[in-house]
Enzyme design. Sequence first.
Site, short mmCIF file in Angstrom:
data_model
loop_
_atom_site.label_atom_id
_atom_site.label_comp_id
_atom_site.label_asym_id
_atom_site.label_seq_id
_atom_site.Cartn_x
_atom_site.Cartn_y
_atom_site.Cartn_z
N GLY A 158 -5.90 58.01 -17.19
CA GLY A 158 -5.84 59.32 -16.54
C GLY A 158 -4.98 60.33 -17.26
O GLY A 158 -4.36 61.19 -16.62
N HIS A 190 -8.42 61.12 -25.52
CA HIS A 190 -8.24 61.25 -24.07
C HIS A 190 -8.78 59.98 -23.43
O HIS A 190 -9.96 59.65 -23.54
CB HIS A 190 -8.97 62.48 -23.52
N CYS A 191 -7.90 59.28 -22.73
CA CYS A 191 -8.27 58.00 -22.13
C CYS A 191 -8.43 58.16 -20.62
O CYS A 191 -7.44 58.37 -19.91
CB CYS A 191 -7.20 56.95 -22.44
N PRO A 192 -9.64 58.08 -20.11
CA PRO A 192 -9.81 58.19 -18.65
C PRO A 192 -9.27 56.98 -17.89
O PRO A 192 -8.96 57.09 -16.70
CB PRO A 192 -11.33 58.32 -18.48
N TRP A 193 -9.12 55.84 -18.56
CA TRP A 193 -8.62 54.65 -17.88
C TRP A 193 -7.15 54.78 -17.49
O TRP A 193 -6.70 54.16 -16.53
CB TRP A 193 -8.81 53.42 -18.77
#
Length: 489
Positions: A199, A194-197
């Site tokens: 979203g 899961h990449c928060p950059w």
Amino acid sequence: MPPGGGGPMKDCEYSQISTHSSSPMESPHKKKKIAARRKWEVFPGRNKFFCNGRIMMARQTGVFYLTLILILVTSGLFFAFDCPYLAVNITPAIPVVGGILFFFVMGTLLRTSFSDPGVLPRATPDEAADLERQIDIANGTSSGGYRPPPRTKEVTINGQTVKLKYCFTCKIFRPPRASHCSLCDNCVERFDHHCPWVGNCVGKRNYRFFYMFILSLSFLTVFIFAFVITHVILRSQQTGFLNALKDSPASVLEAVVCFFSVWSIVGLSGFHTYLISSNQTTNEDIKGSWSNKRGKENYNPYSYGNIFTNCCVALCGPISPSLIDRRGYIQPDTPQPAAPSNGITMYGATQSQSDMCDQDQCIQSTKFVLQAAATPLLQSEPSLTSEELHMPGKPGLGTPCASLTLGQPTPPSSMPNLATEATLSDIMPLKDEHGGHQFLTPDEAPSPPRMLGAGSPLAHSRTMHMLGLASQDSLHEDSVRGLVKLSSV
């Protein structure tokens, strides 16, 4: 009874009871039109949807907006303050190449952030119940005690045994390489991380776009940083270093942002290049699923054994369709047919509607009988006086019936729809003759049209038969039962 005169029968008029609204074949289909809802509106995961379900993102999108702002601001300052000088003094190709890289970065970023990463649909209640039964059967039966059901399955892929874990949230056995994202609360096929950059989760359906995003962003960052330094050096040679910084202060900000971000971006691009060449995911590499430390025979069953083939499969293979159909419509519940009532099949009608319809029809039939039997019978039929019906030791009919109250006797249990005091009071017509109360027997009332056959004794009998007048209560009860049977034909 004289015409126009008052009496108990004056209130016994026929009134039409409309049963159109309770028609068993029409009312269930007359429903209000409800706007159809789409599946993304009731999606169980923690996701946000935009543009009527076309855009799907994670709920935490704050870091994504930070990424968007950094790219837009840094690129905007570069095109506004550096590109005009570089196009004149070096070559016009610099802003062209920079523009191509910028649009490619933005396109891959939005494609990664706004798409379905490969979410697996959750099991329906029926599917979950069937799966639980399969687990119980596989686990066997035990007479007593607690037995934890098995929550893993083993499959063989290219000679390697792979365990499939059971997801308690989605109620499914996850396919190989799938994992449950705790932030989005979804099982994702070929889950990478899961990449928060960006979203969003990175999975089977958007991994190639994520890799092209970080790879192109690495080129753009290095490109901007290199030409910003070139711009400052050229200006310093002409006017000095301090004057160059005063003439283009935005170049200093661009150089600082690119310097601190280029290391992480380039390092991330190199790491995912290694993962693609070996056909692994970030989740598998962190857990060491195919590490040699677990055993000599432990190997990656998904690798094709060739770096070029692995890269082509990851970057050029077909994209699988979305499995959640987030823009599809929710199918309405199909109406179930109800049990037949009185020989009429009622589709979608409830039992209360059936009972109400039967009660309305029975009341209408009773009022029709009273209308047909009320006035002609009282005017044409001869009545017996109290002297003719007087018997020794028995009270005559001409005596007042003070103790006789309508509604006391209970009709037979086979006719529940007529067991009301209002109906019983309408059924018992009275005649006012010689100041006494006269009661009509069941044979005295003529049969209504199309309700009795031609050969029926009630249709042709014009005489009155003597009933066993044991008491006023027995006469009243026999009269009620007679008219109840007559109205129920």
